[in-house]
Design a protein around this motif. Structure first.
Motif, PDB file in Angstrom:
ATOM      1  N   LYS A   1     -59.619   1.972  -9.343  1.00 52.51           N
ATOM      2  CA  LYS A   1     -60.573   1.054  -8.687  1.00 52.51           C
ATOM      3  C   LYS A   1     -60.396  -0.402  -9.084  1.00 52.51           C
ATOM      4  CE  LYS A   1     -62.444   4.771  -6.954  1.00 52.51           C
ATOM      5  NZ  LYS A   1     -62.121   5.180  -5.562  1.00 52.51           N
ATOM      6  N   ALA A   2     -59.187  -0.789  -9.450  1.00 46.41           N
ATOM      7  CA  ALA A   2     -58.919  -2.185  -9.781  1.00 46.41           C
ATOM      8  C   ALA A   2     -58.306  -2.906  -8.583  1.00 46.41           C
ATOM      9  CB  ALA A   2     -57.975  -2.279 -10.976  1.00 46.41           C
ATOM     10  N   ASP A   3     -58.442  -4.206  -8.568  1.00 53.45           N
ATOM     11  CA  ASP A   3     -57.802  -5.042  -7.552  1.00 53.45           C
ATOM     12  C   ASP A   3     -56.315  -5.156  -7.886  1.00 53.45           C
ATOM     13  OD1 ASP A   3     -57.071  -6.918  -5.665  1.00 53.45           O
ATOM     14  OD2 ASP A   3     -58.199  -8.571  -6.576  1.00 53.45           O
ATOM     15  N   VAL A   4     -55.443  -4.759  -6.960  1.00 56.96           N
ATOM     16  CA  VAL A   4     -54.000  -4.819  -7.218  1.00 56.96           C
ATOM     17  C   VAL A   4     -53.328  -5.934  -6.424  1.00 56.96           C
ATOM     18  CG1 VAL A   4     -53.854  -2.382  -7.840  1.00 56.96           C
ATOM     19  CG2 VAL A   4     -53.481  -3.068  -5.449  1.00 56.96           C
ATOM     20  N   THR A   5     -54.123  -6.815  -5.845  1.00 64.19           N
ATOM     21  CA  THR A   5     -53.570  -7.918  -5.062  1.00 64.19           C
ATOM     22  C   THR A   5     -52.636  -8.769  -5.923  1.00 64.19           C
ATOM     23  OG1 THR A   5     -55.596  -8.016  -3.746  1.00 64.19           O
ATOM     24  CG2 THR A   5     -54.128  -9.928  -3.650  1.00 64.19           C
ATOM     25  N   GLY A   6     -51.434  -9.001  -5.438  1.00 59.71           N
ATOM     26  CA  GLY A   6     -50.467  -9.825  -6.146  1.00 59.71           C
ATOM     27  C   GLY A   6     -49.524  -9.046  -7.038  1.00 59.71           C
ATOM     28  N   LEU A   7     -49.818  -7.771  -7.288  1.00 54.83           N
ATOM     29  CA  LEU A   7     -48.919  -6.960  -8.104  1.00 54.83           C
ATOM     30  C   LEU A   7     -47.764  -6.427  -7.271  1.00 54.83           C
ATOM     31  CD1 LEU A   7     -51.516  -4.907 -10.194  1.00 54.83           C
ATOM     32  CD2 LEU A   7     -50.193  -6.917 -10.920  1.00 54.83           C
ATOM     33  N   SER A   8     -46.629  -6.254  -7.915  1.00 52.58           N
ATOM     34  CA  SER A   8     -45.435  -5.773  -7.225  1.00 52.58           C
ATOM     35  C   SER A   8     -44.678  -4.828  -8.150  1.00 52.58           C
ATOM     36  CB  SER A   8     -44.544  -6.947  -6.819  1.00 52.58           C
ATOM     37  OG  SER A   8     -43.949  -7.536  -7.968  1.00 52.58           O
ATOM     38  N   ALA A   9     -43.458  -4.484  -7.745  1.00 53.47           N
ATOM     39  CA  ALA A   9     -42.615  -3.623  -8.578  1.00 53.47           C
ATOM     40  C   ALA A   9     -42.027  -4.371  -9.764  1.00 53.47           C
ATOM     41  CB  ALA A   9     -41.501  -3.021  -7.729  1.00 53.47           C
ATOM     42  N   ALA A  10     -42.223  -5.682  -9.831  1.00 56.92           N
ATOM     43  CA  ALA A  10     -41.710  -6.482 -10.943  1.00 56.92           C
ATOM     44  C   ALA A  10     -42.660  -6.396 -12.129  1.00 56.92           C
ATOM     45  CB  ALA A  10     -41.544  -7.929 -10.517  1.00 56.92           C
ATOM     46  N   ALA A  11     -42.134  -6.068 -13.298  1.00 54.54           N
ATOM     47  CA  ALA A  11     -42.977  -5.956 -14.487  1.00 54.54           C
ATOM     48  C   ALA A  11     -43.745  -7.249 -14.751  1.00 54.54           C
ATOM     49  CB  ALA A  11     -42.123  -5.584 -15.701  1.00 54.54           C
ATOM     50  N   ASP A  12     -43.107  -8.387 -14.529  1.00 55.32           N
ATOM     51  CA  ASP A  12     -43.748  -9.666 -14.850  1.00 55.32           C
ATOM     52  C   ASP A  12     -44.881 -10.010 -13.894  1.00 55.32           C
ATOM     53  OD1 ASP A  12     -43.510 -11.674 -16.916  1.00 55.32           O
ATOM     54  OD2 ASP A  12     -42.996 -13.111 -15.334  1.00 55.32           O
ATOM     55  N   SER A  13     -45.033  -9.243 -12.801  1.00 52.64           N
ATOM     56  CA  SER A  13     -46.118  -9.528 -11.867  1.00 52.64           C
ATOM     57  C   SER A  13     -47.484  -9.296 -12.517  1.00 52.64           C
ATOM     58  CB  SER A  13     -45.986  -8.680 -10.595  1.00 52.64           C
ATOM     59  OG  SER A  13     -46.187  -7.303 -10.844  1.00 52.64           O
ATOM     60  N   PHE A  14     -47.550  -8.446 -13.539  1.00 54.96           N
ATOM     61  CA  PHE A  14     -48.828  -8.230 -14.217  1.00 54.96           C
ATOM     62  C   PHE A  14     -49.218  -9.456 -15.032  1.00 54.96           C
ATOM     63  CE2 PHE A  14     -48.019  -3.877 -13.077  1.00 54.96           C
ATOM     64  CZ  PHE A  14     -49.283  -3.348 -12.902  1.00 54.96           C
ATOM     65  N   ARG A  15     -48.255 -10.099 -15.666  1.00 52.55           N
ATOM     66  CA  ARG A  15     -48.560 -11.318 -16.410  1.00 52.55           C
ATOM     67  C   ARG A  15     -48.981 -12.427 -15.440  1.00 52.55           C
ATOM     68  NH1 ARG A  15     -44.569 -15.045 -20.028  1.00 52.55           N
ATOM     69  NH2 ARG A  15     -43.296 -14.754 -18.162  1.00 52.55           N
ATOM     70  N   THR A  16     -48.296 -12.534 -14.314  1.00 49.18           N
ATOM     71  CA  THR A  16     -48.668 -13.521 -13.301  1.00 49.18           C
ATOM     72  C   THR A  16     -50.077 -13.261 -12.781  1.00 49.18           C
ATOM     73  OG1 THR A  16     -46.362 -13.786 -12.642  1.00 49.18           O
ATOM     74  CG2 THR A  16     -48.031 -14.501 -11.068  1.00 49.18           C
ATOM     75  N   TYR A  17     -50.374 -11.993 -12.521  1.00 44.67           N
ATOM     76  CA  TYR A  17     -51.717 -11.589 -12.076  1.00 44.67           C
ATOM     77  C   TYR A  17     -52.761 -12.029 -13.100  1.00 44.67           C
ATOM     78  CZ  TYR A  17     -55.495  -8.101 -11.150  1.00 44.67           C
ATOM     79  OH  TYR A  17     -56.687  -7.461 -10.909  1.00 44.67           O
ATOM     80  N   GLY A  18     -52.490 -11.761 -14.378  1.00 42.22           N
ATOM     81  CA  GLY A  18     -53.446 -12.116 -15.423  1.00 42.22           C
ATOM     82  C   GLY A  18     -53.688 -13.608 -15.503  1.00 42.22           C
ATOM     83  N   ARG A  19     -52.629 -14.374 -15.388  1.00 40.17           N
ATOM     84  CA  ARG A  19     -52.777 -15.832 -15.439  1.00 40.17           C
ATOM     85  C   ARG A  19     -53.539 -16.347 -14.231  1.00 40.17           C
ATOM     86  NH1 ARG A  19     -46.663 -17.398 -17.583  1.00 40.17           N
ATOM     87  NH2 ARG A  19     -47.146 -17.290 -19.822  1.00 40.17           N
ATOM     88  N   SER A  20     -53.311 -15.739 -13.065  1.00 40.80           N
ATOM     89  CA  SER A  20     -53.986 -16.185 -11.846  1.00 40.80           C
ATOM     90  C   SER A  20     -55.466 -15.833 -11.854  1.00 40.80           C
ATOM     91  CB  SER A  20     -53.317 -15.557 -10.613  1.00 40.80           C
ATOM     92  OG  SER A  20     -51.977 -15.972 -10.494  1.00 40.80           O
ATOM     93  N   ASN A  21     -55.802 -14.724 -12.510  1.00 42.90           N
ATOM     94  CA  ASN A  21     -57.180 -14.227 -12.482  1.00 42.90           C
ATOM     95  C   ASN A  21     -57.943 -14.464 -13.779  1.00 42.90           C
ATOM     96  OD1 ASN A  21     -57.482 -12.745  -9.793  1.00 42.90           O
ATOM     97  ND2 ASN A  21     -55.575 -11.871 -10.570  1.00 42.90           N
ATOM     98  N   GLY A  22     -57.314 -15.148 -14.723  1.00 38.27           N
ATOM     99  CA  GLY A  22     -57.983 -15.415 -15.991  1.00 38.27           C
ATOM    100  C   GLY A  22     -58.153 -14.191 -16.863  1.00 38.27           C
TER     101      GLY A  22
END
Length: 257
Positions: free
Chosen positions: A155-176
Motif C-alpha cells: 500500500k505504498a506509493d510507487v510513483t517514480g520507482l523503476s527497475a533501477a536500484a538508484d530510483s529508490f534514493r531518487t524517490y526518497g530525495r523527491s519525497n523527503g
C-alpha cells in the motif's frame, strides 16, 4: 533461529502482527480480502510483511519466486529470469511499468524463462479485477523490481520507482523520505520495517543494489532484510547486517498511497 521464527518474532508490533504469515503474500486464490486491521496498519509494516511472506510462504507457486531460472525446477540457473520483473513487464497488468524485458536468460545461459502463478489486476469483463493468474517470467537485474513489488502490495506509493536500484534514493530525495547513512551514525534516524536500504557496491556513489528492511535493532544498529537478485541469484533473507556498513548509502521510507 529459523527465518520463519525470526519473521514472526522480530518484525512489527501492534495490529500488523495479528495477520498470519499465510495472509502476507499473494499466496493463492483462497487468500482473504484485506480486512480492517490491514487497512489500518502503516505501509512500512505491511511492506515488511510482504517481503517476509515472499520468502517464507509455503505456497508452491510463491516458493518458485525465490530462485532464478525457468520456474519449473526451483533451482538457481543464474540467468536473471524472475517472477517480479515478469509482474512489472506484463502488459495485461494494471501496473505494467511500460518497459519490456527478455523472455530468455541474460547471464550465464539463454534458456527461455518459464512462468508461475501470482496475483495481478487484469481486465475481466471490462473491469480491473485482482486475479490469480499466470505471470510470464522475464529477465533483468531484479532487486529493485522485488522491492517495488513489496511496496506496491504493501500500500505504498510507487510513483517514480523503476527497475533501477538508484530510483529508490531518487524517490526518497523527491519525497523527503531519504535518510543518508550519516543520520543513522549520528543517531538521528533509525531504519524502520518497510524501508529500502540502498547499497553502493562499486564505489561510484550511486545505488546498485537494494533490499527491504524487515526489522532493526537500535542498540546494536543492525537490521534484517529480504533482498532479491543477491550473489546467490535468489531471494535471500539476511540477518544482523550493520546499518552503517561501508557500502550502505542510506534508507528510503515509503509514502502511503
Amino acid at each position: 533461529m529459523s527465518a520463519m521464527k525470526t519473521a514472526k518474532t522480530t518484525v512489527v508490533a501492534g495490529a500488523a502482527l495479528a495477520l498470519s504469515l499465510g495472509s502476507l503474500v499473494m499466496a493463492g486464490p483462497a487468500q482473504a480480502a484485506a480486512g480492517p486491521a490491514r487497512a489500518a496498519a502503516a505501509p512500512g509494516s505491511l511492506i515488511a510483511q510482504q517481503a517476509l511472506g515472499q520468502y517464507t510462504s509455503g505456497n508452491a507457486e510463491v516458493q518458485k519466486r525465490k530462485y532464478e531460472g525457468d520456474a519449473r525446477d526451483g533451482d538457481s540457473e543464474r540467468n536473471n529470469c524472475n517472477f517480479y520483473t515478469g509482474f512489472w513487464t506484463a502488459r495485461a497488468n494494471l501496473r505494467w511499468d511500460h518497459t519490456s524485458a527478455p523472455r530468455t536468460g541474460t547471464i550465464n545461459n539463454h534458456q527461455a524463462c518459464g512462468s508461475s502463478k501470482g496475483y495481478m489486476y487484469v481486465k475481466v469483463d471490462g473491469a480491473w479485477k485482482k486475479t490469480w493468474t499466470t505471470v510470464k517470467w522475464t529477465s533483468r537485474a531484479w532487486c529493485a523490481d522485488f522491492a517495488k513489488y513489496t511496496w506496491y502490495w504493501g500500500k505504498a506509493d510507487v510513483t517514480g520507482l523503476s527497475a533501477a536500484a538508484d530510483s529508490f534514493r531518487t524517490y526518497g530525495r523527491s519525497n523527503g523520505t531519504w535518510h543518508a547513512k550519516g543520520q543513522v551514525v549520528a543517531g538521528r534516524y533509525k531504519p524502520k520495517p518497510g524501508d529500502v536500504v540502498s547499497y553502493d557496491n562499486n564505489g561510484d556513489g550511486r545505488a546498485d543494489h537494494v533490499g527491504v528492511v524487515t526489522s532493526y535493532n537500535s542498540s546494536r544498529k543492525v537490521y534484517n532484510s529480504v533482498e532479491g537478485n543477491t550473489s546467490l541469484e535468489q531471494l535471500t533473507y539476511k540477518k544482523t547486517q550493520s546499518a552503517t556498513a561501508g557500502r550502505v548509502l542510506g534508507y528510503t521510507s515509503p509514502k502511503a498511497r
